[in-house]
Design a protein around this motif. Sequence first.
Motif, short mmCIF file in Angstrom:
data_model
loop_
_atom_site.label_atom_id
_atom_site.label_comp_id
_atom_site.label_asym_id
_atom_site.label_seq_id
_atom_site.Cartn_x
_atom_site.Cartn_y
_atom_site.Cartn_z
N GLY A 1 18.17 -3.95 16.19
CA GLY A 1 17.22 -2.98 15.67
C GLY A 1 15.95 -3.61 15.01
N ILE A 2 16.27 -4.32 14.18
CA ILE A 2 15.14 -5.21 13.29
C ILE A 2 14.17 -5.96 14.12
CG2 ILE A 2 14.74 -7.03 11.77
CD1 ILE A 2 17.28 -6.02 10.21
N ILE A 3 14.77 -6.51 15.38
CA ILE A 3 13.86 -7.23 16.38
C ILE A 3 13.25 -6.25 17.18
CG2 ILE A 3 13.88 -8.81 18.40
CD1 ILE A 3 16.46 -10.06 17.38
N GLY A 4 13.77 -5.05 17.62
CA GLY A 4 12.92 -4.22 18.14
C GLY A 4 11.75 -3.61 17.42
N ASN A 5 11.98 -3.47 16.16
CA ASN A 5 10.83 -3.06 15.13
C ASN A 5 9.56 -4.05 15.18
OD1 ASN A 5 9.62 -1.28 12.90
ND2 ASN A 5 9.75 -3.43 12.16
N VAL A 6 10.23 -5.41 15.13
CA VAL A 6 8.97 -6.35 15.24
C VAL A 6 8.13 -6.70 16.42
CG1 VAL A 6 8.91 -9.14 15.02
CG2 VAL A 6 10.37 -7.67 13.60
N LEU A 7 8.97 -6.31 17.38
CA LEU A 7 8.33 -6.49 18.68
C LEU A 7 7.64 -5.18 19.31
CD1 LEU A 7 11.04 -8.08 21.05
CD2 LEU A 7 9.27 -9.44 19.86
N PHE A 8 7.83 -4.23 18.80
CA PHE A 8 7.51 -2.90 19.53
C PHE A 8 6.48 -1.91 18.55
CE2 PHE A 8 11.17 -3.78 22.23
CZ PHE A 8 10.50 -3.90 23.46
N TYR A 9 6.79 -2.12 17.15
CA TYR A 9 6.08 -1.28 16.14
C TYR A 9 4.52 -1.49 16.38
CZ TYR A 9 4.35 0.97 11.86
OH TYR A 9 3.68 1.91 11.14
N ASN A 10 3.76 -0.54 16.58
CA ASN A 10 2.32 -0.77 16.70
C ASN A 10 1.72 -1.88 17.57
OD1 ASN A 10 1.24 1.66 15.27
ND2 ASN A 10 0.90 0.13 13.15
N ARG A 11 2.44 -2.05 18.75
CA ARG A 11 1.99 -3.13 19.59
C ARG A 11 2.09 -2.66 21.05
NH1 ARG A 11 1.54 -7.33 15.94
NH2 ARG A 11 2.99 -7.86 14.50
N MET A 12 1.20 -3.13 21.85
CA MET A 12 1.07 -3.03 23.08
C MET A 12 2.25 -3.49 24.05
SD MET A 12 -3.04 -3.09 23.88
CE MET A 12 -2.56 -2.48 25.40
N LEU A 13 2.64 -2.98 24.84
CA LEU A 13 3.72 -3.26 25.85
C LEU A 13 3.17 -4.44 26.45
CD1 LEU A 13 6.64 -2.34 25.87
CD2 LEU A 13 5.93 -1.13 28.20
N GLY A 14 4.12 -5.43 26.57
CA GLY A 14 3.77 -6.49 27.12
C GLY A 14 4.97 -7.51 27.22
N LEU A 15 4.71 -8.78 26.64
CA LEU A 15 5.84 -9.84 26.71
C LEU A 15 7.09 -9.37 25.87
CD1 LEU A 15 6.60 -12.84 27.65
CD2 LEU A 15 5.79 -13.74 25.60
N SER A 16 6.86 -8.42 24.85
CA SER A 16 7.84 -8.01 24.04
C SER A 16 9.13 -7.21 24.83
CB SER A 16 7.32 -6.92 23.38
OG SER A 16 6.80 -5.67 23.96
N LEU A 17 8.90 -6.74 25.93
CA LEU A 17 10.02 -6.19 26.64
C LEU A 17 10.98 -7.28 27.20
CD1 LEU A 17 11.27 -3.40 27.54
CD2 LEU A 17 10.36 -3.58 29.88
N PRO A 18 10.37 -7.95 28.16
CA PRO A 18 11.39 -8.97 28.69
C PRO A 18 11.79 -9.92 27.56
CG PRO A 18 9.12 -9.56 29.06
CD PRO A 18 9.07 -8.17 28.63
N LEU A 19 11.29 -10.37 26.37
CA LEU A 19 11.96 -10.86 25.35
C LEU A 19 13.24 -10.19 24.90
CD1 LEU A 19 8.90 -12.35 23.13
CD2 LEU A 19 10.59 -13.63 24.64
N TYR A 20 13.05 -8.83 24.64
CA TYR A 20 13.95 -8.11 24.06
C TYR A 20 15.13 -7.98 24.94
CZ TYR A 20 16.02 -4.37 21.32
OH TYR A 20 17.06 -3.53 20.52
N VAL A 21 14.86 -7.70 26.37
CA VAL A 21 15.96 -7.78 27.38
C VAL A 21 16.83 -8.89 27.14
CG1 VAL A 21 16.39 -7.59 29.98
CG2 VAL A 21 14.88 -5.91 29.04
N LEU A 22 16.02 -10.01 27.34
CA LEU A 22 16.77 -11.38 27.40
C LEU A 22 17.68 -11.62 25.95
CD1 LEU A 22 13.96 -13.96 28.42
CD2 LEU A 22 16.00 -13.38 29.56
#
Length: 536
Positions: free
Chosen positions: A18-39
């Motif tokens: 949950g904390i990682i999801g906030n860091v990757l996605f809050y106020n951020r455009m979708l990009g490398l964040s999704l494959p990183l989170y899936v991994l």
Amino acid sequence: MDRRVYALVAVVFGLALGIIGNVLFYNRMLGLSLPLYVLLLTAALFAFKQITGQATLRRNLWLFVPLIFFAVMVAVRADETITFLNLAAVLALTMLIAHYFPLANAFDRDPLAAHLIALIETGVTTVFMPVDQIIQSGRWIRQNRPLHGRGVSSVVRGLMLAVPIVVVFGLLLASADEVFAQYINQVTALFQFRGVEALFEQSVIVGFFAWFACGGLAYAVLKRPTARYVQVGDQAAQELPAEEEAPAAPKGKKRAFTLNLVEAGIVLGSVMGLFGVFVLIQFAYFFGGQSNISLDGFTYAEYARRGFFELVAVSMLTLALMLWLDYVTIRQQGMQQRVFRGLALGIVALTGVMLWSAHLRLSLYEEVYGYTHLRLYPHVFMGWLAVLYGFFLLMLFRVRPNVFSLGVVICVIGYLGSLNLINVDYTIMRQNIDRYRAGHELDIGYLRNVSEDAIPALLPFYLELPEDAPIRYGIGQWLRREYMVLDGQRGDFSVSEAHAGRDMAWALLSAADGLLPEFDPNYSLPYSDTYADFSR
């Protein structure tokens, strides 16, 4: 392993994700964040598997391949429709993986109905699963507090001493080195709360990701009874007899509606006769070309540039009809089975001709009127529909249990994967530019419907256009506007927002900045505007 410890691990993993999801996605455009989170989610799943000692059927692990592929393509393609389809594929595959991860069922041998039930069950259970995990972990903490209270208090005191010391040394080192200071600023920016409203928003995001990560991980390692399915007419049944002994209907299951071979044969024979007449007309007129059709009062182009959507619809309805007849038709092995399969093979062959006719009609339509999303998507779909007919034939001859269900999954994955690999917006723009160079018209108003993926094809074309070309100004204004948008997005750029499509488009436009026109706020692309290159 203690059930409550297992629950505590699920809660801890969920909170971390949950904390990682906030860091990757809050106020951020979708990009490398999704494959990183899936991994990271995949790594957490396998780590949780090791902790709990849960066994996994290796045969089902191939689902991770398309999952990671579609997650990566979210960070590659800028087309909003493709991005939506990729996100839907990631969600569906994640749910299927969570369902099949602890089961002894082979995914490729379960019927399509089982996959649909798995999606529903996973979605519902994941929502409520964290409640039990929180209750169980709370019980473990209350029970073990006297035993571990001293250790916990020691950890808390150590953190209270370490945090201010690390902060002081960090500030001193940041003052001593500019590069180190920049890295410190990037790290602190991840956890920078801008007021109560932002704090509430980020708490909601952390809670959202933590809740579903906890529920998903718990569901994915929870041992559940294995429901086994086999194929009779590609339907779920209790037992699969040998191929040469299998009746059409499973024992112990009475169907509400059945047909005998005569009734089914009349239906199949009538359809095959109709399709045969249609195919003969195709060979006489459509495949014969202009010389055979000009006598009937209209041109070959007028005749050919219609009907492709109708032919695709007929092909899909035909497949549904044959699946239904295969299920409801009572037939004995031997002659009856061979007659049914022969009629079905004839219809499949004629349907293949109609699909080829639809492909040629659509190709001719694209050649005359240009490429659009509504034309390219069906073009790719027709190819995978033909592949699905191949799986139907495998099912018809009972090659293996539930082969058609597996074929549906493979064709859906293949269709979405093909759209990603051909790069839809780039292909549309490249083909339309090639048509313009050949003397056809180019609708610059269609630029409203394409994304940054089209820029690698459009920018070189713009640079080679003569200064007095009527379409040059409109294309230049669209490129300038896209560059302004992309450049503005890079003001607060984060690594998690890295996106191959957007980044490539920005790099190309940045290099050609001096060759683009000044932005004209009064200009807007026409909704329907075409220009013909008459210089050739």
